[in-house]
Design a protein around this motif. Structure first.
Motif, PDB file in Angstrom:
ATOM      1  N   ILE B 109      27.352   1.244   3.991  1.00 37.66           N
ATOM      2  CA  ILE B 109      26.767   2.608   3.472  1.00 37.66           C
ATOM      3  C   ILE B 109      25.381   1.959   2.710  1.00 37.66           C
ATOM      4  O   ILE B 109      25.439   1.503   1.862  1.00 37.66           O
ATOM      5  N   LEU B 110      24.298   2.850   3.203  1.00 39.00           N
ATOM      6  CA  LEU B 110      22.962   2.300   2.821  1.00 39.00           C
ATOM      7  C   LEU B 110      22.202   3.391   1.999  1.00 39.00           C
ATOM      8  O   LEU B 110      22.402   4.632   2.275  1.00 39.00           O
ATOM      9  N   LEU B 111      21.547   3.151   1.138  1.00 38.74           N
ATOM     10  CA  LEU B 111      20.500   4.019   0.489  1.00 38.74           C
ATOM     11  C   LEU B 111      18.996   3.464   1.085  1.00 38.74           C
ATOM     12  O   LEU B 111      18.681   2.336   0.796  1.00 38.74           O
ATOM     13  N   LYS B 112      18.347   4.049   1.962  1.00 42.46           N
ATOM     14  CA  LYS B 112      17.438   3.563   2.434  1.00 42.46           C
ATOM     15  C   LYS B 112      16.067   4.340   2.179  1.00 42.46           C
ATOM     16  O   LYS B 112      15.862   5.425   1.814  1.00 42.46           O
ATOM     17  N   ILE B 113      14.858   3.626   2.145  1.00 39.14           N
ATOM     18  CA  ILE B 113      13.712   4.169   1.673  1.00 39.14           C
ATOM     19  C   ILE B 113      12.367   3.607   2.650  1.00 39.14           C
ATOM     20  O   ILE B 113      12.611   2.213   2.880  1.00 39.14           O
ATOM     21  N   SER B 114      11.425   4.142   2.830  1.00 37.40           N
ATOM     22  CA  SER B 114      10.374   3.723   3.667  1.00 37.40           C
ATOM     23  C   SER B 114       9.122   3.245   2.683  1.00 37.40           C
ATOM     24  O   SER B 114       9.178   3.431   1.529  1.00 37.40           O
ATOM     25  N   LYS B 115       8.601   2.438   3.327  1.00 35.35           N
ATOM     26  CA  LYS B 115       7.372   1.709   2.460  1.00 35.35           C
ATOM     27  C   LYS B 115       6.366   2.770   1.926  1.00 35.35           C
ATOM     28  O   LYS B 115       6.152   2.693   0.704  1.00 35.35           O
ATOM     29  N   SER B 116       6.061   4.055   2.591  1.00 37.16           N
ATOM     30  CA  SER B 116       5.241   4.975   1.915  1.00 37.16           C
ATOM     31  C   SER B 116       5.844   5.566   0.686  1.00 37.16           C
ATOM     32  O   SER B 116       5.464   5.876  -0.518  1.00 37.16           O
ATOM     33  N   SER B 117       7.271   5.928   1.173  1.00 36.58           N
ATOM     34  CA  SER B 117       7.810   6.542   0.021  1.00 36.58           C
ATOM     35  C   SER B 117       8.131   5.814  -1.265  1.00 36.58           C
ATOM     36  O   SER B 117       7.953   5.966  -2.425  1.00 36.58           O
ATOM     37  N   LEU B 118       8.183   4.185  -0.917  1.00 30.94           N
ATOM     38  CA  LEU B 118       8.507   3.301  -2.191  1.00 30.94           C
ATOM     39  C   LEU B 118       7.130   3.375  -2.882  1.00 30.94           C
ATOM     40  O   LEU B 118       7.079   3.306  -4.068  1.00 30.94           O
ATOM     41  N   ASP B 119       5.967   3.120  -2.105  1.00 30.38           N
ATOM     42  CA  ASP B 119       4.576   3.037  -2.764  1.00 30.38           C
ATOM     43  C   ASP B 119       4.489   4.374  -3.854  1.00 30.38           C
ATOM     44  O   ASP B 119       4.253   4.157  -4.918  1.00 30.38           O
ATOM     45  N   THR B 120       4.825   5.327  -3.268  1.00 29.12           N
ATOM     46  CA  THR B 120       4.673   6.680  -4.089  1.00 29.12           C
ATOM     47  C   THR B 120       5.741   6.719  -5.389  1.00 29.12           C
ATOM     48  O   THR B 120       5.294   6.820  -6.489  1.00 29.12           O
ATOM     49  N   LEU B 121       6.865   6.240  -4.993  1.00 22.57           N
ATOM     50  CA  LEU B 121       7.950   6.226  -6.022  1.00 22.57           C
ATOM     51  C   LEU B 121       7.547   5.227  -6.897  1.00 22.57           C
ATOM     52  O   LEU B 121       7.652   5.506  -8.207  1.00 22.57           O
ATOM     53  N   LEU B 122       7.047   3.980  -6.806  1.00 23.55           N
ATOM     54  CA  LEU B 122       6.580   3.164  -7.768  1.00 23.55           C
ATOM     55  C   LEU B 122       5.308   3.726  -8.650  1.00 23.55           C
ATOM     56  O   LEU B 122       5.133   3.220  -9.857  1.00 23.55           O
ATOM     57  N   GLU B 123       4.752   4.444  -8.019  1.00 19.16           N
ATOM     58  CA  GLU B 123       3.565   5.045  -8.905  1.00 19.16           C
ATOM     59  C   GLU B 123       4.108   6.146  -9.877  1.00 19.16           C
ATOM     60  O   GLU B 123       3.644   6.213 -11.009  1.00 19.16           O
ATOM     61  N   SER B 124       5.292   6.842  -9.348  1.00 17.26           N
ATOM     62  CA  SER B 124       5.536   8.085 -10.308  1.00 17.26           C
ATOM     63  C   SER B 124       6.530   7.793 -11.045  1.00 17.26           C
ATOM     64  O   SER B 124       6.898   8.500 -12.035  1.00 17.26           O
ATOM     65  N   SER B 125       7.370   6.879 -10.974  1.00 20.26           N
ATOM     66  CA  SER B 125       8.578   6.655 -11.861  1.00 20.26           C
ATOM     67  C   SER B 125       8.254   5.194 -12.520  1.00 20.26           C
ATOM     68  O   SER B 125       8.492   4.000 -11.873  1.00 20.26           O
ATOM     69  N   PRO B 126       8.023   5.139 -13.770  1.00 23.87           N
ATOM     70  CA  PRO B 126       7.803   3.929 -14.610  1.00 23.87           C
ATOM     71  C   PRO B 126       8.961   3.147 -14.726  1.00 23.87           C
ATOM     72  O   PRO B 126       8.913   1.815 -14.809  1.00 23.87           O
ATOM     73  N   ALA B 127      10.369   3.864 -15.004  1.00 19.63           N
ATOM     74  CA  ALA B 127      11.666   3.055 -14.870  1.00 19.63           C
ATOM     75  C   ALA B 127      11.707   2.473 -13.764  1.00 19.63           C
ATOM     76  O   ALA B 127      12.051   1.179 -13.766  1.00 19.63           O
ATOM     77  N   PHE B 128      11.679   2.910 -12.622  1.00 16.61           N
ATOM     78  CA  PHE B 128      11.997   2.609 -11.297  1.00 16.61           C
ATOM     79  C   PHE B 128      11.112   1.325 -11.012  1.00 16.61           C
ATOM     80  O   PHE B 128      11.489   0.252 -10.585  1.00 16.61           O
ATOM     81  N   ALA B 129       9.731   1.517 -11.580  1.00 16.24           N
ATOM     82  CA  ALA B 129       8.685   0.499 -11.355  1.00 16.24           C
ATOM     83  C   ALA B 129       9.241  -0.825 -12.121  1.00 16.24           C
ATOM     84  O   ALA B 129       9.199  -1.945 -11.707  1.00 16.24           O
ATOM     85  N   SER B 130       9.662  -0.580 -13.262  1.00 17.37           N
ATOM     86  CA  SER B 130      10.006  -1.652 -14.169  1.00 17.37           C
ATOM     87  C   SER B 130      11.434  -2.361 -13.462  1.00 17.37           C
ATOM     88  O   SER B 130      11.428  -3.558 -13.434  1.00 17.37           O
TER      89      SER B 130
END
Lengths: 198, 198
Positions: B109-130
């Motif tokens: 079982i996986l939780l998958k994320i695309s490149k564009s989603s990850l880029d957006t996510l890293l911009e929007s969530s400081p905790a996740f970016a860290s």
DNA sequence: CGTCTATTTGAATGTACTCAAAAGCGGTGG
DNA sequence: CCACCGCTTTTGAGTACATTCAAATAGACG
């Protein structure tokens, strides 16, 4: 001397701009966190047991990062040089004693930054943070590629690759040092070199 | 089924919180970028020549990441499993064809994320970016340690270390697969195993 | 049950290491 | 500037670690 160090930071900026764009003002603020350091040949930047207090951008010069195994043999992780970073990131970020020795093989000029400064810097400069993120990603990609090489290639194939990849530092290193990077004995390395001379 | 996937994200959160603290609201927003995917044994997540479109957090299951050399031999980079990530980061981030094959050795079982989603996510969530920054740093540290091992240790010493480091996956892997991770032939690995049985 | 793959075993081979000793080279001090 | 010292390079012989190939056995899976 101020003029001198401006040259170094200019080089640093050219390097950063290979990865991200950065505005004048932001770059200036980045620079304040760094200090210029000149080290001479044979100086040790880091010794086993010590904590790595600085990460260093190499403006000029050549270093060797080594670890020793229990039998006393020396193994080379890398040869940090111009436009790259030198330090033990694990020790630096976790403030734990390092297992590595880092020695200057040539006189060198560094831009150094402490852990607390880097933490502040990463918070305050988005461009630098993005550059730094790219840097760690590349570092792990490069390390993985080296693992693949070590798994799938013979010493001789690794020798050929080393020559292709680092033509500019090959002439600055002794056979013994290159051997310890490739993971072969100096004597065997010498045979490889002889075979490939022609 | 919604209840089911909540369990997976809970596990994901526990993993993230090992590295950074994250608030309920921020974690919820993080989750929206991921999709649950179930894959069955023997499925290929990635094949040589294909671009890696997703990075995947492993909720459960076991994978094998391999590369083949020109002589047809298979080498194993790692065995991604519970609480770790699977994917070819180089291919993923640069959108270039991969050289790797990633195969599920167990239903997973996986939780998958695309490149564009990850880029957006890293911009929007400081905790996740860290969290993600820490992840890349750790990845390159781990890769460097493996390089050191490969340089300084014999196959037998690497075997012992593998057993210490991954006691939980050893029983789930064939000798042949472990051999291709350690960089030795299956036949020689068998001899090592025999020697260390007692 | 049959097929396919993994494991086990042994013999011959190859790759790379150790040890030892000679020759070359570079830096340092007199 | 030369002589010396120490380190690196070169060479060879013997050895150890690990591979290849082949063949027999055992397991796994449909």
């Amino acid at each position: 001397m101020e003029i001198e160090s401006e040259k170094y930071f200019k080089k640093f900026r050219l390097h950063i701009e290979k990865y991200v764009h950065i505005e004048d003002a932001e770059f200036d603020s980045v620079c304040r966190y760094f200090e210029v350091e000149k080290v001479s040949r044979k100086t040790c930047l880091l010794e086993p047991g010590k904590i790595c207090r600085f990460e260093n951008f190499v403006v000029s010069g050549l270093f060797q990062t080594t670890v020793s195994d229990e039998s006393g043999k020396t193994h080379t992780l890398n040869f940090p040089h111009e436009d790259w970073w030198v330090g033990d990131f694990k020790s630096f970020s976790s403030k734990t004693p390092s297992v590595m020795r880092i020695e200057a093989l040539e006189d060198a000029i560094l831009l150094k930054i402490s852990k607390s400064s880097l933490d502040t810097l990463l918070e305050s400069s988005p461009a630098f943070a993005s550059y730094f993120q790219t840097l760690s990603e590349n570092a792990s990609i490069a390390a993985n590629e080296r693992i693949i090489q070590q798994l799938s290639q013979t010493a001789e194939q690794r020798y050929v690759l080393f020559n292709q990849k680092y033509p500019n530092i090959k002439g600055r290193l002794s056979q013994k040092k290159i051997a310890s990077f490739l993971g072969v004995s100096p004597e065997y390395f010498n045979q490889i070199e002889k075979r490939n001379k022609f």
